[in-house]
Design a protein around this motif. Structure first.
Motif, PDB file in Angstrom:
ATOM      1  N   PRO A 209      72.399  44.195 -13.288  1.00 13.32           N
ATOM      2  CA  PRO A 209      72.336  45.330 -12.356  1.00 13.32           C
ATOM      3  C   PRO A 209      71.396  45.026 -11.196  1.00 13.32           C
ATOM      4  N   MET A 210      71.715  45.578 -10.045  1.00 15.40           N
ATOM      5  CA  MET A 210      70.874  45.399  -8.871  1.00 15.40           C
ATOM      6  C   MET A 210      69.586  46.211  -9.026  1.00 15.40           C
ATOM      7  N   GLN A 211      68.516  45.681  -8.483  1.00 14.58           N
ATOM      8  CA  GLN A 211      67.224  46.352  -8.566  1.00 14.58           C
ATOM      9  C   GLN A 211      67.006  47.340  -7.439  1.00 14.58           C
ATOM     10  N   ALA A 212      67.808  47.256  -6.394  1.00 18.75           N
ATOM     11  CA  ALA A 212      67.713  48.180  -5.264  1.00 18.75           C
ATOM     12  C   ALA A 212      69.106  48.355  -4.686  1.00 18.75           C
ATOM     13  N   GLY A 213      69.307  49.502  -4.059  1.00 14.69           N
ATOM     14  CA  GLY A 213      70.613  49.796  -3.494  1.00 14.69           C
ATOM     15  C   GLY A 213      71.065  51.180  -3.892  1.00 14.69           C
ATOM     16  N   LEU A 214      71.989  51.723  -3.134  1.00 13.26           N
ATOM     17  CA  LEU A 214      72.488  53.067  -3.384  1.00 13.26           C
ATOM     18  C   LEU A 214      73.904  53.158  -2.849  1.00 13.26           C
ATOM     19  N   ALA A 215      74.777  53.790  -3.609  1.00 11.74           N
ATOM     20  CA  ALA A 215      76.168  53.981  -3.197  1.00 11.74           C
ATOM     21  C   ALA A 215      76.697  55.254  -3.833  1.00 11.74           C
ATOM     22  N   ALA A 216      77.754  55.783  -3.237  1.00 13.71           N
ATOM     23  CA  ALA A 216      78.420  56.978  -3.744  1.00 13.71           C
ATOM     24  C   ALA A 216      79.918  56.782  -3.607  1.00 13.71           C
ATOM     25  N   LEU A 306      76.278  47.300  -9.005  1.00 14.99           N
ATOM     26  CA  LEU A 306      75.671  48.620  -8.948  1.00 14.99           C
ATOM     27  C   LEU A 306      76.730  49.587  -9.464  1.00 14.99           C
ATOM     28  N   GLY A 307      76.414  50.335 -10.533  1.00 17.06           N
ATOM     29  CA  GLY A 307      77.430  51.140 -11.193  1.00 17.06           C
ATOM     30  C   GLY A 307      76.988  52.560 -11.442  1.00 17.06           C
ATOM     31  N   SER A 329      60.225  56.438  -2.605  1.00 20.42           N
ATOM     32  CA  SER A 329      59.318  55.585  -3.389  1.00 20.42           C
ATOM     33  C   SER A 329      59.984  55.088  -4.668  1.00 20.42           C
ATOM     34  N   GLN A 330      60.716  55.929  -5.380  1.00 20.03           N
ATOM     35  CA  GLN A 330      61.379  55.523  -6.622  1.00 20.03           C
ATOM     36  C   GLN A 330      62.679  54.793  -6.278  1.00 20.03           C
ATOM     37  N   VAL A 331      62.609  53.462  -6.190  1.00 22.02           N
ATOM     38  CA  VAL A 331      63.730  52.674  -5.679  1.00 22.02           C
ATOM     39  C   VAL A 331      64.927  52.693  -6.619  1.00 22.02           C
ATOM     40  N   GLU A 332      64.733  53.036  -7.894  1.00 19.39           N
ATOM     41  CA  GLU A 332      65.850  53.044  -8.824  1.00 19.39           C
ATOM     42  C   GLU A 332      66.597  54.364  -8.854  1.00 19.39           C
ATOM     43  N   SER A 333      66.166  55.344  -8.070  1.00 20.77           N
ATOM     44  CA  SER A 333      66.808  56.654  -8.064  1.00 20.77           C
ATOM     45  C   SER A 333      67.607  56.819  -6.782  1.00 20.77           C
ATOM     46  N   GLY A 334      68.259  57.967  -6.648  1.00 21.63           N
ATOM     47  CA  GLY A 334      69.044  58.266  -5.460  1.00 21.63           C
ATOM     48  C   GLY A 334      69.843  59.530  -5.679  1.00 21.63           C
ATOM     49  N   GLY A 335      70.640  59.882  -4.676  1.00 23.33           N
ATOM     50  CA  GLY A 335      71.436  61.091  -4.772  1.00 23.33           C
ATOM     51  C   GLY A 335      72.538  61.105  -3.738  1.00 23.33           C
ATOM     52  N   MET A 336      73.422  62.088  -3.868  1.00 23.54           N
ATOM     53  CA  MET A 336      74.501  62.295  -2.913  1.00 23.54           C
ATOM     54  C   MET A 336      74.760  63.790  -2.810  1.00 23.54           C
ATOM     55  N   ALA A 337      75.428  64.191  -1.734  1.00 26.00           N
ATOM     56  CA  ALA A 337      75.684  65.602  -1.486  1.00 26.00           C
ATOM     57  C   ALA A 337      77.116  65.778  -1.012  1.00 26.00           C
ATOM     58  N   VAL A 338      77.796  66.761  -1.595  1.00 21.73           N
ATOM     59  CA  VAL A 338      79.111  67.212  -1.135  1.00 21.73           C
ATOM     60  C   VAL A 338      78.879  68.495  -0.348  1.00 21.73           C
ATOM     61  N   ILE A 339      79.246  68.496   0.939  1.00 25.99           N
ATOM     62  CA  ILE A 339      78.826  69.561   1.853  1.00 25.99           C
ATOM     63  C   ILE A 339      80.058  70.222   2.455  1.00 25.99           C
TER      64      ILE A 339
END
Length: 973
Positions: A209-216, A306-307, A329-339
């Motif tokens: 797994p990647m240590q950084a990155g974000l996708a939706a 990244l899964g 700061s928390q590089v392993e977290s993230g989020g997305m929004a449906v608007i």
């Protein structure tokens, strides 16, 4: 038993029958019925004939071994889809069962049952055909007059047949109700973070797994196919593969990413999983399916990915905007929004999905703030009863002011998600166009009764809130005005700047929520006034599939030689997938007065060169005004004709084969694996259409030539594609590989873009005037103007990014220098590469001191003199500054002004320049005129109208673009 064993068993039966016939012939000449001498002669003759017949049967058996229908055809291309089984031209999905049909004279073998089953192959689940004899599994009958029914293997008693108690051999695993129930669960989404990637477990060896990155991701299940769309942040390299993984970490489907212009501009990954097997549809419905973006293949069975889990998501179909929430700061977290936004009331609805580390597990307060560049906005707080490790979901509703709605249309509205009791948890992201891959197209028809060809148009939103619209008209038209309308109300007046072949591509900005609502509701019309007629068409939504792998649709022009009621025009999308299947989607403006129509593709090379045959392929018959399908029987040389533009698409009437509409096929992207490879020929070059694996390997190693853009390329040669001048291709071991040009870093303040170049260069105006039109010829057929810089390209390794070459303006010679690494002040073992493609190591960043020397200003004097207090900062009256927004820092293109104690913030407006040479100074938002009196006409400066693609971990790079888009203005590309 294997299929080949059944082939041999059937041939043994045929041999036995022929042997019985031969025995009857031999025994018909009995010695007792003739005299001894004649019987002896006849016996010898019969023996010789019998031996000859046996030899013929043996040869027949040997010749039919490789042609029996159950054996896989070696000459056919192997499918790259692992979730299906292919038997000849028949495709079966995992879980299908059938009785093999051997053709005449054998027919269907009802006592042989074949199934497409799942087989474990390292981390992959592949489909394999297994056949078995089910006759031994038949139940015993308790009657003496058992009967055999047509289409049945097992016998049954007449009483059972008459009573109808036999229900067949259904296993009861699936039913039609399962497929119908999938329609009600067609909207899904996935959040891909390093934290969610650790949830994918495997008993067969997990990737990295990647240590950084974000996708939706967004997913739509339609017609037994799963359409997917992904967006990713700047920290993540462009994915190369899309994988679907089960709960045990087994890859059930893997697709190679194909990038076209649409995906390049929108930074999206689009595709479709066609004919999703029922077993995986069940996993999707139960939310046990995971999606993964693979950025690198490490070894044969280890992927850097990244899964995230694919879960049901409401409001995906009604989504208007999206946001990718990046951690501070928390590089392993993230989020997305449906608007979703209501333009009339200003209300906004957010469905947020996120993960992160929290000190508590229950009753966590989550604050959601929606603000513009000035910091003003609305904030709502939601309490979550219990926090989950992988994903959490909350819903927020609020009302936006007019200023926030205007910022939404400019793409400067952002979301901040934080927890008051957990200061380390903070997610920030800009509100952009929705994640799904959206394309809207239309056929432009004449409004009057004149039967003249019209045109076509296609539109799609860009990440910064603007729209890209593309128009192609028939050569007969000269456009005069272009308008975007709803009903008969004009929304926008656009410009039409011809780019060649009566085509245009432009960007229109300032599209607000009302425009998006009308577009998604398919209530936007495009009206074009020409010297021949008024053309008009309604933009309709088209979900992205393999047909949209090419960059643009093709226009079907009507045939003027047929009756008026038979004339029709339309558009067609056409793309070739990695399994060498031609995918097409056809739309006609109106259905002609014809009972049945036929789609054909004809190779036109035979019409141009005397003596060559004219080949035609029938794709399908259809009746409606819209039709789509896949054709899998093209040879490699035919794909070469499609790519070279030597083919035509035709709509033909079935009754009398009259041509209704046609189009020359252009700009179709064809994978290299679908094109022919060169073979040695002393007389003339030839192409191997379907070589066997051994022959293909031999010819590839021996020759290494490639067929690309209608030409044969030698091994290790490099060239520039015809349709993409900013890419370089090379030929290696019979495979052509193309890469986008990588631009070197520049040290000057005002780089310029030379004509014919893809990268900016440091160039003085005085020196360029003396060498106008001169340069250096390097790398085969590539020309570099004097003063330009580039990274050398070395096949088959690609660009050498640590080396920079330049064409000297004084001597017109090429000089190449390798990047020099600075001396580090840390131990060599502590130094690291900051990026995967970095040339030099650097020391780890040191923690900055929080103590800052802040000059104390006399507050009373500044405020009494008309100064302003803005965000705990004092500014004197009449001063202008760039506002700082954490964690983005200073926003150079958004300025604030203090006037008599009142602060006004806004985006800087750029003046309209008419000079031929423009330049963008470092740290500035607007272009300025260069010294036009001495600037050569061959030097131009262009700035990208899209967000910068820097490797920043926050959306700060969106503010680095020039203030080129203003509300409701049009910019030509």
């Amino acid at each position: 038993m294997k299929p080949v064993q059944y082939c041999r068993l059937a041939m043994v039966l045929v041999w036995a029958l022929l042997g019985i016939t031969l025995f009857v012939e031999l025994s018909s000449a009995a010695p007792g019925s003739q005299d001894p001498s004649q019987a002896s002669n006849n016996g010898n003759d019969n023996t010789r004939r019998g031996m000859r017949a046996l030899r013929e049967m043996r040869n027949l058996r040997r010749s039919h071994r490789s042609k029996f229908p159950l054996k896989a055809e070696e000459s056919r291309r192997k499918s790259k889809r692992t979730s299906e089984c292919r038997l000849g031209k028949t495709v079966h999905e995992i879980g299908d069962t059938w009785n093999p049909d051997l053709g005449e004279p054998f027919g269907t073998m009802y006592c042989i049952e074949c199934a497409c089953e799942q087989v474990q192959k390292k981390r992959r689940i592949v489909g394999r055909i297994r056949c078995k004899n089910v006759k031994n599994d038949c139940p015993k009958v308790d009657c003496a007059d058992a009967i055999s029914l047509p289409g049945q293997c097992c016998k049954m008693c007449p009483e059972v047949y008459r009573n109808g108690t036999d229900k067949g051999n259904s296993d009861g695993l699936y039913s039609e109700d399962d497929d119908k129930s999938d329609v009600n669960n067609k909207e899904y989404a996935a959040l891909l973070t390093p934290r969610s990637s650790t949830m994918i477990k495997s008993s067969t060896g997990l990737g990295e797994p990647m240590q950084a990155g974000l996708a939706a991701g967004r997913f739509m299940f339609l017609h037994k196919s799963l359409h997917y769309s992904f967006v990713y942040n700047d920290d993540m390299p462009r994915p190369k593969y899309v994988q679907f993984v089960d709960s045990e970490g087994n890859v059930v489907e893997e697709q190679e990413v194909t990038i076209n212009n649409y995906q390049q501009e929108t930074r999206k990954i689009c595709g479709v999983w066609r004919k999703m097997p029922r077993v995986y549809r069940k996993l999707l419905k139960e939310e046990k399916l995971h999606a993964a973006l693979v950025t690198e293949k490490v070894g044969s069975d280890n992927d850097r990915f990244l899964g995230g889990r694919v879960a049901k998501q409401k409001y995906v179909s009604s989504e208007m905007y999206s946001s990718l929430l990046e951690p501070s700061s928390q590089v392993e977290s993230g989020g997305m929004a449906v608007i979703t936004v209501s333009p009339s009331t200003g209300s906004i609805y957010l469905n947020l999905v996120f993960n992160g580390d929290f000190d508590e597990e229950r009753d966590i307060a989550i604050a959601v703030r929606i603000a513009d560049a000035s910091g003003s906005g609305v904030e709502e707080t939601v309490t979550i009863p219990k926090i989950s490790y992988d994903t959490n979901s909350i819903e927020v509703r609020s009302i936006l002011e007019l200023e926030q709605l205007q910022s939404l249309s400019r793409g400067t509205l952002f979301i901040v998600v934080y927890s008051p009791k957990n200061p380390d948890f903070k997610l920030i992201g800009f509100i952009q166009a929705r994640t799904t891959c959206d394309i809207f197209d239309t056929v432009l028809e004449p409004e009057d009764s004149q039967a003249v060809p019209g045109g076509l148009a296609w539109v799609y939103p860009l990440p910064d809130g603007s729209w890209s619209y593309n128009v192609q008209l028939a050569p007969e038209h000269q456009p005069q005005s272009v308008k975007i309308e709803t009903g008969r109300k004009v929304l926008e007046d656009l410009q039409f700047k011809t780019l060649g072949s009566n085509m245009t591509r432009q960007i229109v900005s300032g599209m607000g929520p009302r425009h998006y609502q009308l577009l998604y509701e398919e209530n936007i019309y495009l009206s074009i006034v020409t010297d021949k007629s008024n053309l008009r068409g309604r933009l309709t939504y088209r979900i992205f599939g393999d047909s949209q792998l090419s960059d643009a649709p093709m226009m079907l022009e009507p045939n003027s030689n047929v009756a008026t009621d038979l004339r029709t025009q339309g558009l067609i999308w056409m793309g070739v997938d990695h399994d060498c299947g031609l995918n097409y989607q056809l739309t006609l403006s109106q259905r002609p007065q014809s009972d049945l129509m036929r789609l054909e593709i004809m190779e036109t090379l035979g019409l141009q060169i005397k003596g060559l045959p004219v080949k035609s392929y029938v794709l399908d018959n259809f009746e409606a005004s819209e039709h789509e399908g896949i054709y899998n029987d093209f040879s490699k040389i035919t794909f070469a004709h499609l790519k070279a533009g030597d083919a035509m698409f035709k709509v033909v009437r079935v009754n009398d084969s009259s041509l209704l509409a046609s189009s020359v096929i252009k700009n179709v992207r064809v994978p290299t694996s679908c094109l022919p490879t060169a073979v040695e020929n002393t007389n003339s070059p030839d192409y191997s259409l379907d070589p066997s694996p051994a022959e293909d390997e031999f010819s590839t190693v021996a020759n290494g030539k490639c067929f690309y853009d209608g030409k044969m390329r030698d091994e290790y040669s490099q060239w520039t594609p015809v349709n993409d001048t900013c890419s370089i291709c090379n030929c290696y071991k019979g495979q052509a590989k193309c890469e986008a040009v990588m631009c070197p870093a520049l040290g000057c303040a005002n780089p310029v873009l030379l004509t014919g170049e893809c990268c900016r260069s440091c160039l003085s105006t005085e020196r360029s005037n003396t060498n106008r039109g001169q340069g250096c010829n390097v790398e085969g057929d590539r020309f570099h103007p004097a003063g330009s810089s580039w990274h050398p390209y070395m096949p088959p390794n690609g660009f050498m990014i640590c080396t920079t070459c330049s064409c000297r303006s004084d001597t017109l010679t090429v000089e190449c220098t390798r990047q020099k690494c600075p001396v580090l002040d840390c131990a060599p073992e502590d130094a690291v590469y900051p990026q995967p493609l970095s040339c030099c190591k650097s020391c780890p960043p040191k923690k900055e001191s929080t103590n800052r020397d802040i000059a104390v200003q006399p507050r009373s004097e500044i405020l009494n003199a008309g100064g302003c207090k803005f965000r705990d900062e004092l500014h004197e009256n009449g001063t202008e500054w760039n506002h700082r927004i954490e964690p983005f820092g200073y926003i150079p293109c958004v300025t604030c002004f203090c006037s008599n104690g009142k602060t006004n913030c806004g985006r800087k407006k750029c003046p309209l320049l008419t000079c031929p040479v423009k330049e963008l100074l470092q740290g500035q938002c607007c272009e300025t005129c260069a010294s036009s009196s001495e600037s050569p006409s061959g030097i131009i400066s262009r700035t990208s109208p899209y967000p910068s693609k820097s490797a920043s971990s926050t959306p700060q790079s969106r503010y680095k673009k020039p203030s080129k888009h203003r509300t409701k203005t049009v910019h030509s590309q």
